[in-house]
Write a protein that holds these residues in place. Sequence first.
Motif, PDB file in Angstrom:
ATOM      1  N   ASN A 142       0.833  -1.198   0.000  1.00 58.97           N
ATOM      2  CA  ASN A 142       0.000   0.000   0.000  1.00 58.97           C
ATOM      3  C   ASN A 142       0.875   1.259   0.000  1.00 58.97           C
ATOM      4  N   LEU A 143       1.952   1.252   0.771  1.00 56.35           N
ATOM      5  CA  LEU A 143       2.882   2.376   0.793  1.00 56.35           C
ATOM      6  C   LEU A 143       3.500   2.580  -0.584  1.00 56.35           C
ATOM      7  N   ASP A 144       3.904   1.503  -1.227  1.00 58.58           N
ATOM      8  CA  ASP A 144       4.541   1.606  -2.546  1.00 58.58           C
ATOM      9  C   ASP A 144       3.651   2.351  -3.544  1.00 58.58           C
ATOM     10  N   LYS A 145       2.343   2.124  -3.467  1.00 58.82           N
ATOM     11  CA  LYS A 145       1.402   2.789  -4.376  1.00 58.82           C
ATOM     12  C   LYS A 145       1.305   4.290  -4.104  1.00 58.82           C
ATOM     13  N   ARG A 146       1.643   4.710  -2.877  1.00 59.00           N
ATOM     14  CA  ARG A 146       1.478   6.111  -2.476  1.00 59.00           C
ATOM     15  C   ARG A 146       2.779   6.920  -2.479  1.00 59.00           C
ATOM     16  N   LEU A 147       3.889   6.264  -2.701  1.00 59.79           N
ATOM     17  CA  LEU A 147       5.173   6.965  -2.655  1.00 59.79           C
ATOM     18  C   LEU A 147       5.267   8.009  -3.765  1.00 59.79           C
ATOM     19  N   PRO A 148       5.912   9.123  -3.472  1.00 64.73           N
ATOM     20  CA  PRO A 148       6.041  10.176  -4.495  1.00 64.73           C
ATOM     21  C   PRO A 148       6.998   9.764  -5.613  1.00 64.73           C
ATOM     22  N   ARG A 149       6.787  10.336  -6.792  1.00 64.67           N
ATOM     23  CA  ARG A 149       7.658  10.080  -7.941  1.00 64.67           C
ATOM     24  C   ARG A 149       8.994  10.812  -7.794  1.00 64.67           C
ATOM     25  N   GLU A 150       8.987  11.838  -6.937  1.00 66.91           N
ATOM     26  CA  GLU A 150      10.190  12.639  -6.744  1.00 66.91           C
ATOM     27  C   GLU A 150      10.383  12.902  -5.256  1.00 66.91           C
ATOM     28  N   VAL A 151      11.619  12.771  -4.777  1.00 64.11           N
ATOM     29  CA  VAL A 151      11.969  13.069  -3.390  1.00 64.11           C
ATOM     30  C   VAL A 151      13.218  13.939  -3.421  1.00 64.11           C
ATOM     31  N   ASP A 152      13.160  15.071  -2.739  1.00 70.09           N
ATOM     32  CA  ASP A 152      14.265  16.030  -2.683  1.00 70.09           C
ATOM     33  C   ASP A 152      14.763  16.376  -4.095  1.00 70.09           C
ATOM     34  N   GLY A 153      13.823  16.475  -5.033  1.00 72.14           N
ATOM     35  CA  GLY A 153      14.169  16.837  -6.399  1.00 72.14           C
ATOM     36  C   GLY A 153      14.741  15.708  -7.227  1.00 72.14           C
ATOM     37  N   LEU A 154      14.804  14.496  -6.673  1.00 74.24           N
ATOM     38  CA  LEU A 154      15.361  13.342  -7.385  1.00 74.24           C
ATOM     39  C   LEU A 154      14.233  12.435  -7.871  1.00 74.24           C
ATOM     40  N   SER A 161      16.238  16.520   5.800  1.00 72.31           N
ATOM     41  CA  SER A 161      14.945  17.028   6.267  1.00 72.31           C
ATOM     42  C   SER A 161      13.930  17.051   5.124  1.00 72.31           C
ATOM     43  N   THR A 162      14.343  17.436   3.938  1.00 71.26           N
ATOM     44  CA  THR A 162      13.445  17.441   2.777  1.00 71.26           C
ATOM     45  C   THR A 162      13.007  16.027   2.428  1.00 71.26           C
ATOM     46  N   VAL A 163      13.922  15.076   2.501  1.00 77.04           N
ATOM     47  CA  VAL A 163      13.600  13.675   2.200  1.00 77.04           C
ATOM     48  C   VAL A 163      12.478  13.187   3.109  1.00 77.04           C
ATOM     49  N   LEU A 164      12.617  13.415   4.412  1.00 77.46           N
ATOM     50  CA  LEU A 164      11.615  12.927   5.364  1.00 77.46           C
ATOM     51  C   LEU A 164      10.282  13.659   5.217  1.00 77.46           C
ATOM     52  N   VAL A 165      10.322  14.948   4.905  1.00 82.69           N
ATOM     53  CA  VAL A 165       9.091  15.698   4.658  1.00 82.69           C
ATOM     54  C   VAL A 165       8.392  15.133   3.421  1.00 82.69           C
ATOM     55  N   ASP A 166       9.155  14.869   2.356  1.00 80.36           N
ATOM     56  CA  ASP A 166       8.579  14.344   1.113  1.00 80.36           C
ATOM     57  C   ASP A 166       7.951  12.963   1.291  1.00 80.36           C
ATOM     58  N   LEU A 167       8.470  12.160   2.214  1.00 87.34           N
ATOM     59  CA  LEU A 167       7.964  10.794   2.420  1.00 87.34           C
ATOM     60  C   LEU A 167       6.885  10.698   3.497  1.00 87.34           C
ATOM     61  N   ALA A 168       6.780  11.697   4.367  1.00 82.93           N
ATOM     62  CA  ALA A 168       5.881  11.635   5.526  1.00 82.93           C
ATOM     63  C   ALA A 168       4.422  11.387   5.146  1.00 82.93           C
ATOM     64  N   GLY A 169       3.901  12.097   4.161  1.00 80.22           N
ATOM     65  CA  GLY A 169       2.494  11.951   3.793  1.00 80.22           C
ATOM     66  C   GLY A 169       2.143  10.530   3.366  1.00 80.22           C
ATOM     67  N   ALA A 170       2.997   9.935   2.540  1.00 73.54           N
ATOM     68  CA  ALA A 170       2.748   8.568   2.074  1.00 73.54           C
ATOM     69  C   ALA A 170       2.797   7.580   3.237  1.00 73.54           C
ATOM     70  N   ILE A 171       3.767   7.749   4.119  1.00 78.41           N
ATOM     71  CA  ILE A 171       3.899   6.833   5.261  1.00 78.41           C
ATOM     72  C   ILE A 171       2.708   6.979   6.198  1.00 78.41           C
ATOM     73  N   GLY A 196      10.790  13.485  15.298  1.00 79.80           N
ATOM     74  CA  GLY A 196       9.645  13.370  14.401  1.00 79.80           C
ATOM     75  C   GLY A 196       9.681  14.416  13.307  1.00 79.80           C
ATOM     76  N   VAL A 197       9.110  14.056  12.150  1.00 78.92           N
ATOM     77  CA  VAL A 197       8.999  14.976  11.018  1.00 78.92           C
ATOM     78  C   VAL A 197       7.607  14.821  10.420  1.00 78.92           C
ATOM     79  N   ASN A 198       6.832  15.894  10.456  1.00 77.97           N
ATOM     80  CA  ASN A 198       5.478  15.918   9.868  1.00 77.97           C
ATOM     81  C   ASN A 198       4.613  14.735  10.295  1.00 77.97           C
ATOM     82  N   GLY A 199       4.629  14.408  11.572  1.00 77.51           N
ATOM     83  CA  GLY A 199       3.763  13.365  12.098  1.00 77.51           C
ATOM     84  C   GLY A 199       4.299  11.949  12.005  1.00 77.51           C
ATOM     85  N   VAL A 200       5.531  11.779  11.551  1.00 81.13           N
ATOM     86  CA  VAL A 200       6.151  10.448  11.513  1.00 81.13           C
ATOM     87  C   VAL A 200       7.376  10.495  12.425  1.00 81.13           C
TER      88      VAL A 200
END
Length: 169
Positions: free
Chosen positions: A50-62, A149-159, A111-115
């Motif tokens: 389920n997480l894999d389906k929600r992961l962003p296509r880009e993290v920290d601009g990568l 910090s950007t990496v964890l912010v970018d992943l927090a919503g999906a997690i 913690g970062v953005n609730g994770v």
Amino acid sequence: MNFSRHRHSSYVGLPALVLLIAATGCSSADDTTSTAVPSPDTKVTELCQNLDKRLPREVDGLDRKDPEPRSTLTAGWGSPAIILRCGVERPPKMIDPKVAEGGDADAVAGGVNGVDWLMEERGGGAYRFTSASRLAYVEVTVDKGPDTSTVLVDLAGAIKSAIPEGIAD
């Protein structure tokens, strides 16, 4: 006469074959990152899928560039800047009372953005983060390049949306 024409075509094919072999040896597959795929139980595997389906296509601009072997339990961005593994075992430092009290210099909780995360310094500017207080442990390894910090912010919503809060077994 037929014989010489046949020999000529063989010589023409040889440089093409050498070129093909050289191109294959220099292909982009050489920079593919390899990572160990976790083997969690069925319940955790479903959460990770389920997480894999929600992961962003880009993290920290990568852009997303998954490691080999391909799995819904792993993901990557960059080459090999950021690697995510879902369904990993709980890190020993996560249950060490020294870490909880801030007594271990190379492992810090936060913690970062609730994770919630356990952050471990890996040396050479790299870090490993493992999610806490979720029904599956998610590990994110960040090479020295990206802004952690950007990496964890970018992943927090999906997690947060894919892995419910709780204590993983």
